[in-house]
Design an enzyme around this catalytic site. Structure first.
Site, short mmCIF file in Angstrom:
data_model
loop_
_atom_site.label_atom_id
_atom_site.label_comp_id
_atom_site.label_asym_id
_atom_site.label_seq_id
_atom_site.Cartn_x
_atom_site.Cartn_y
_atom_site.Cartn_z
N GLY A 327 -2.50 1.59 3.80
CA GLY A 327 -2.17 3.00 3.68
C GLY A 327 -0.67 3.24 3.78
O GLY A 327 0.15 2.42 3.34
N SER A 328 -0.31 4.35 4.39
CA SER A 328 1.09 4.76 4.41
C SER A 328 1.99 3.87 5.26
O SER A 328 3.22 3.99 5.18
CB SER A 328 1.20 6.21 4.90
OG SER A 328 0.62 7.08 3.95
N THR A 329 1.41 2.97 6.09
CA THR A 329 2.28 2.04 6.81
C THR A 329 3.01 1.12 5.82
O THR A 329 4.09 0.61 6.12
CB THR A 329 1.47 1.18 7.81
OG1 THR A 329 0.53 0.37 7.09
CG2 THR A 329 0.72 2.07 8.80
N PHE A 330 2.44 0.95 4.62
CA PHE A 330 3.04 0.11 3.59
C PHE A 330 4.30 0.75 3.01
O PHE A 330 5.13 0.08 2.37
CB PHE A 330 2.02 -0.15 2.48
CG PHE A 330 2.40 -1.21 1.50
CD1 PHE A 330 2.39 -2.55 1.85
CD2 PHE A 330 2.76 -0.87 0.19
CE1 PHE A 330 2.72 -3.54 0.93
CE2 PHE A 330 3.10 -1.86 -0.73
CZ PHE A 330 3.08 -3.19 -0.36
N LYS A 331 4.45 2.06 3.21
CA LYS A 331 5.62 2.77 2.67
C LYS A 331 6.93 2.23 3.25
O LYS A 331 7.98 2.37 2.63
CB LYS A 331 5.49 4.26 2.93
CG LYS A 331 4.35 4.92 2.16
CD LYS A 331 4.13 6.38 2.58
CE LYS A 331 2.99 7.00 1.80
NZ LYS A 331 2.67 8.38 2.25
#
Length: 636
Positions: A327-331
């Protein structure tokens, strides 16, 4: 006269031949006797000795596994094995009937005992014992001893069994031991594996360090008669077994138990806690757990069926082998890839709820959009539109290269069995694995950590530790290095630089700080109040299914509004303290809804606990939350 003379000559010749034959036979027998009694005497004496003396292996004590403070996590405790000697039982079925009234004897065990007894009778070896049960309690021992006169042939043999004092709290990390299988014997020629009571590591650290923990067998010499019945042991020839090595972990069982208690209201979750400068894994939690003490004596078919059919997968170490879209941790990886590609932190985009790419709309999680944001704001408020745009500009190959430098898409090398590598996709990967070309829309989806991207909780903790330090931190669970019988102290870590511009890392760290400590941060509700620490983090939501057009038209914009199995996974990664990072945490709550609502509060409480434990240890006090188990002891 001549005729008589001829007969005499014939008789004389025959007598001479017979005498010669007899002499040759005597010489041959004499030579053979000399060979047997003089020349080969030692060999035959050894063969006779082998027939008279049996060598028996002495099972070594398995090494203990203890946490960083020396608290036992896997120990050996006295056990009592119940045996029956068929020739002494006389009526074996009657004896088993009487025994079944005193203790539980499974039907499959009863059938096995009768089958083995028939086999031993055919081999004239009914004097050899047959195992009935491995795990008698003291109450069962007492009950059998009281009724011993009515149980001919029944014998209780003391020994040791593996015991895990913290049960489900350490089940996934420590693993368990189990009975040796035929495949195990084919793969390993250690004679210890032939012992019916011997157990080997089957999962976790017990499996990974099985040879180190196993030790070396001793031996004893037993005099037996022609049928193999024991007569006596030669005590002066006994060689004691060498116990296995004890293993000291980096794990903090007090912290481990605290996290499990904190997750009690969640059906399934995983947490990894690391020390960022040395790579020590302080906690590795996967819930729900299971009781590893079911396995050493032999788990029943009913118990095994309950474990493998449990919908929450208690046997799966989710922290190590659970693969989730980050999810957004990959951003964070996408942002660093953009900075390295020359896209500055001042790059802005306007979020108006969705963007059109080809014939598809790609939505932001925020229904009314975020407006115009730069990179700091895009991370702080986790704007999907911003990272769709960024991913298109950077390209998937550059994003994948940065993600791999941060520890995603490959095994971390942690010293425990069962780790999975996750996936960081590229166009080449898709052609090789799926046989299809990459599409631009897949770059957008990967830019927010969805699509083919998969990671494990321990990988996300490694990524966070690398962001906090700028170095290629790798995790480990043991304080020493082991290679079979060789044991050496783990050298001080010297992690290589990630060779990422320090200014870029500083920018991303500050954005993570604002995620928690800025009024517009997505995790502002989980900041560390009444603490000398601040944490920096990133929320994430891992979509398990796409919201349908029909659901969207009815007002459903988040899966957390649906039933549990359809809700998104909640993620949060963080490090603390912000000014001097020491710890990294990753939290995944399966179907928890949102990272800010379900995962970030767990990380907050973990950091508060870590701070409290540091203060107590600095004051020379035992951490208040740390409780030694009451049913496990030291080696003594």
């Amino acid at each position: 006269m001549a005729k008589d003379k001829s007969r005499a000559e014939v008789f004389t010749r025959r007598a001479a031949l017979m005498a010669g034959g007899q002499f040759a036979l005597i010489v041959g027998l004499g030579g053979r006797l000399y060979s047997l009694q003089v020349h080969d005497a030692e060999r035959y004496r050894g063969m006779a000795e082998d027939n008279r003396i049996n060598l028996r292996l002495i099972e070594p004590a398995r090494g203990y596994i203890v946490d960083r403070y020396g608290t036992p996590l896997a120990v050996n405790v006295p056990s009592y094995q119940l045996q029956v000697v068929p020739e002494q039982a006389k009526d074996l079925e009657l004896t088993l009937d009487r025994l079944g009234r005193l203790i539980a004897v499974r039907d499959e065990d009863r059938e096995r005992i009768l089958r083995e007894a028939r086999k031993k009778r055919l081999q004239r070896r009914s004097f050899l014992p047959i195992a009935v049960r491995q795990d008698l309690s003291w109450e069962e021992v007492s009950r059998i001893e009281v009724n011993a006169p009515d149980l001919p042939g029944i014998d209780i043999k003391p020994g040791e069994t593996r015991f895990y004092p913290y049960r489900d709290a350490t089940a996934h990390v420590i693993g368990y031991v189990g009975a040796v299988t035929e495949d195990d014997i084919l793969e390993d020629d250690d004679p210890l594996l032939e012992l019916p009571s011997f157990r080997i590591g089957k999962n976790g650290l017990e499996e990974n360090y099985d040879l180190t923990l196993r030790g070396k067998a001793g031996r004893k010499e037993i005099e037996v008669n022609a049928l193999g019945r024991e007569i006596q042991e030669f005590k002066d020839r006994r060689v004691e077994a060498d116990p296995g090595h004890d293993i000291v972990l980096t794990l903090d069982i007090g912290l481990q138990r605290f996290i499990i208690d904190r997750l009690a209201d969640q059906r399934a979750a995983a947490v990894a806690v690391m020390e960022v400068n040395g790579g020590d894994v302080l906690a590795l939690v996967s819930t729900p757990g299971f009781d590893p003490n079911l396995f050493p004596p032999g788990i029943s078919p009913t118990e095994w069926h309950e474990l493998i059919t449990n919908s929450y997968a208690p046997l799966n170490n989710k922290a190590l082998s659970g693969q989730y879209a980050p999810g957004s941790t990959f951003k964070l990886a996408v942002a660093l890839a953009a900075l390295e590609a020359g896209i500055g932190p001042s790059f802005t985009t306007h979020c108006a709820q969705y963007i059109q790419y080809g014939d598809r709309r790609f939505h932001c999680w925020k229904k009314w959009g975020h407006g115009t944001l730069d990179m700091m704001g895009g991370i702080r408020e986790s704007c999907d539109i911003y990272f769709y745009e960024l991913a298109i500009k950077v390209g998937m190959d550059r994003i994948a290269a940065m993600a791999e430098r941060l520890g995603l898409g490959r095994a971390t090398g942690i010293d425990i069995a069962g780790e999975r590598a996750g996936v960081v996709p590229t166009p080449d990967w898709k052609r090789a694995v799926i046989g299809q070309p990459w599409t631009g829309g897949e770059t957008l989806v990967a830019g927010i950590g969805q699509g083919y991207v998969l990671s494990t909780p321990v990988q996300l903790a490694v990524m966070t530790a690398r962001l906090a330090t700028g170095r290629a931190v790798t995790p480990h669970l043991t304080r020493d290095l082991f290679d079979g019988d060789s044991v050496s102290a783990r050298p001080p870590p010297d992690f290589a630089s990630l060779e990422i511009n320090q200014a870029w890392l500083k920018h991303v760290r500050e954005a993570m700080n604002q995620v928690v400590n800025h009024d517009k941060g997505t995790a502002r509700g989980s900041r560390l109040h009444k603490s000398a620490w601040k944490m920096a983090g990133k929320t994430g939501t891992s979509q398990v299914r796409r919201i349908s057009k029909e659901e969207r038209e009815t007002g459903v914009i988040k899966n957390e509004e649906l039933e549990w199995l359809k809700r998104d996974h909640a993620l949060f990664v963080a490090f603390a303290p912000v000014d001097s990072p020491r710890y990294a945490v990753s939290v995944i709550v399966e179907h928890g809804g949102s990272g800010s609502g379900a995962a970030a509060p767990v990380a907050r409480d973990i950091f508060l606990e870590l701070e409290q434990r540091e203060l107590q240890l600095a004051a020379g006090e035992w951490p208040a939350q740390f409780a030694r188990s009451d049913d496990g002891g030291g080696r003594g």
